[in-house]
Design a protein around this motif. Structure first.
Motif, PDB file in Angstrom:
ATOM      1  N   MET B  82     -53.056  65.711  -7.291  1.00 33.04           N
ATOM      2  CA  MET B  82     -54.398  65.865  -6.723  1.00 33.04           C
ATOM      3  C   MET B  82     -54.390  66.905  -5.603  1.00 33.04           C
ATOM      4  O   MET B  82     -55.435  67.190  -5.014  1.00 33.04           O
ATOM      5  CB  MET B  82     -54.900  64.531  -6.147  1.00 33.04           C
ATOM      6  N   VAL B 149     -59.441  68.779  -3.205  1.00 30.37           N
ATOM      7  CA  VAL B 149     -58.772  67.872  -4.149  1.00 30.37           C
ATOM      8  C   VAL B 149     -58.940  68.410  -5.576  1.00 30.37           C
ATOM      9  O   VAL B 149     -60.028  68.831  -5.960  1.00 30.37           O
ATOM     10  CB  VAL B 149     -59.362  66.456  -4.045  1.00 30.37           C
ATOM     11  N   VAL B 150     -57.866  68.400  -6.350  1.00 25.49           N
ATOM     12  CA  VAL B 150     -57.910  68.913  -7.726  1.00 25.49           C
ATOM     13  C   VAL B 150     -57.932  67.745  -8.703  1.00 25.49           C
ATOM     14  O   VAL B 150     -57.092  66.852  -8.637  1.00 25.49           O
ATOM     15  CB  VAL B 150     -56.695  69.810  -8.026  1.00 25.49           C
ATOM     16  N   ARG B 151     -58.894  67.753  -9.610  1.00 30.43           N
ATOM     17  CA  ARG B 151     -59.056  66.672 -10.579  1.00 30.43           C
ATOM     18  C   ARG B 151     -58.532  67.081 -11.953  1.00 30.43           C
ATOM     19  O   ARG B 151     -58.205  68.235 -12.192  1.00 30.43           O
ATOM     20  CB  ARG B 151     -60.541  66.314 -10.698  1.00 30.43           C
TER      21      ARG B 151
END
Lengths: 341, 341
Positions: B82, B149-151
């Protein structure tokens, strides 16, 4: 349906489909981690509890729905003991492959029903196979203003010792379950305890409790955690222990030491707290608002350990102290109890 | 020493004594819940993973210290995926009573050593008896700015598909362990994986990754999570799969389908991510700073599922998709793989 047919991801999809949108949840189940937005200026309270088949529960004695409720309830009780508002939970399950999907559906519906009652969001967890019995691990997150959180370590000499509700019902319920009884108030309290969330929050937010803990290991063991961490002792009047009618009847007709159940039975999930004597009236009023009874059972004194007088006013020495996984050596060796001060 | 002699509270005291003060910890182990102070303006990332004896690990093949490290590492890998900075962890253990205290001491020293490497504070958890094998449940909490944040769900058509490090080593290591091999790079990667924490944070904070996941179930299974959630497909060139020398040697001399290990072996704990093609050079530079190699293995296309070409350039159909507790019915039934678009 067997779990093999549904599969791990099928089960997770089912759970995700039932989880509701809640305060502070930016992203729930379905990514590598949940994304949670903490309330500005508040601290996060975090606690984990594990329930193991054959240790904490017996599938022959508990139905899956109440087991699901209890798995969350015991964690919310820890947050209540800090005075925190519960917000989020993560649920991890190690599941025997032969367990029917219907069991898991009932378990999760119970878990989510209790979550709904307390506006808690299920935001993540893990599911995997177990080679032994069912293992349930829950982490609960809550929040509160930093100055309002109530710790175990801040009891003061002169404080009253108070406890909500009644003691010993859960342990009695377990005894009755093992004897084949399947209903009644004590059995219900053992299988489906209700955490004192509103009471804990009200006590904390009104600044009424100086120190607080939930009664999970047993009254004496949990009181000793407070005393040890606060550097104080306590005097308890056991004639004041709040007992339900069912428990009182059992004690009158029961075995050798009738006080073992309320003192050391454990799993009451009541709040044990200390407070200045002049706050007693306000405490009674605030807790009455929550529908929770409260009883003064003693006072905090200088020194260490607990001195107790029994129902006849004589000094009392307990037969056992409370539940301790892996034996009781440390507690017995330290012999904090009883230490007449 | 046996655990019965130390007792539950003795073990918890030992753990609490070794936990270090860290960012954001107001109160660690020892109360009903930990008190954590979230960084202002950041979101909290929360993830849980369970490791079960006989399912995730075999005590005959893994030493307690590396098992302690791995228990935390797999959770930090989820936070890395994330792009989050790991902060806090809770550790719950269901322990067979016969397990020696020396095992637990080594386990916790490994857990805490990895925690130190990543400045993670152990703030709570639970210990209880197990009637079956050892069960380890860890919750890790991290933080990041909300916009960074990376999903999994945000891969875009035209993105490159990239993966850090090499694939298949962990699965090869497990095979070798089962054959009696006790050392070597693949065995080490299986027993003691290192989460790509710095790489994940750098990719997130520089806005380089559009979607990201860690490779835990296996490259194809994890890629499919990204594709399903993003509503896109992918084309992979299997001749580009990053393989270690040991893995390459094994594939050249191995069995029927040499690509099963890197595609479906799982537990690589590498980062699989998608990014705009024009960012490739920056990505290589940023990850080189972290000492992490990165490889373009394909591209995101419109549609669904994965189409693959093997080392000879021919269409490839995988023998299996990845690890799924309780069977693979759902994945096999949905037949997302392969779907030539």
């Amino acid at each position: 349906m067997k779990l093999e047919e549904l599969g791990e991801f099928g089960f997770i999809d089912r759970l995700a489909g039932q989880a509701k949108a809640r305060t502070g949840v930016v992203l729930g189940i379905g990514d590598d981690a949940a994304i949670l937005a903490p309330a500005a200026g508040k601290v996060t309270l975090a606690t984990s509890d594990m329930l193991v088949e054959g240790v904490h529960f017996d599938l022959a004695l508990s139905d899956p729905r109440t087991l699901g409720r209890k798995s969350l309830a015991v964690n919310l009780s820890d947050l209540a003991a800090m005075g925190a508002q519960p917000r989020h939970a993560l649920l991890s399950l190690a599941i025997p492959p032969a367990l029917p999907v219907e069991f898991l559906d009932a378990f999760t519906s119970g878990f989510l029903a209790l979550a709904d009652e307390f506006q808690v969001a299920l935001v993540g967890g893990d599911t995997c196979a177990s080679r032994g019995g069912l293992v349930i691990s829950v982490t609960a997150l809550g929040e509160q203003c930093p100055g309002l959180v109530v710790r175990r370590s801040t009891a003061r000499v002169g404080d009253l010792v108070l406890v909500t509700g009644t003691l010993g019902d859960s342990a009695l319920g377990l005894e009755l379950l093992r004897q084949g009884v399947r209903s009644g108030r004590s059995v219900e309290r053992h299988l489906d305890p209700l955490p004192r969330v509103a009471a804990g929050i009200r006590l904390a937010e009104a600044g009424l409790a100086n120190a607080m803990i939930d009664v999970s290991d047993g009254l004496l063991a949990d009181l000793c955690h407070v005393l040890d961490l606060s550097g104080v002792g306590a005097r308890l009047d056991l004639s004041r222990l709040p007992l339900s009618a069912e428990c009182r009847h059992h004690l009158a007709t029961g075995g050798n030491d009738p006080l073992v159940l309320p003192l050391a039975g454990g799993e009451d999930y009541e709040l044990l707290f200390t407070a200045a004597p002049e706050r007693e009236a306000v405490i009674r009023s605030v807790l009455a608002d929550c529908g929770v009874q409260v009883t003064v059972i003693g006072e905090i004194i200088a020194g260490a350990g607990v001195s107790m007088t029994d129902l006849a006013g004589n000094p009392y020495f307990p037969a056992r102290l409370g539940y301790n996984h892996f034996g009781i050596t440390r507690d017995a060796a330290s012999s904090r109890l009883p230490e007449v001060t």
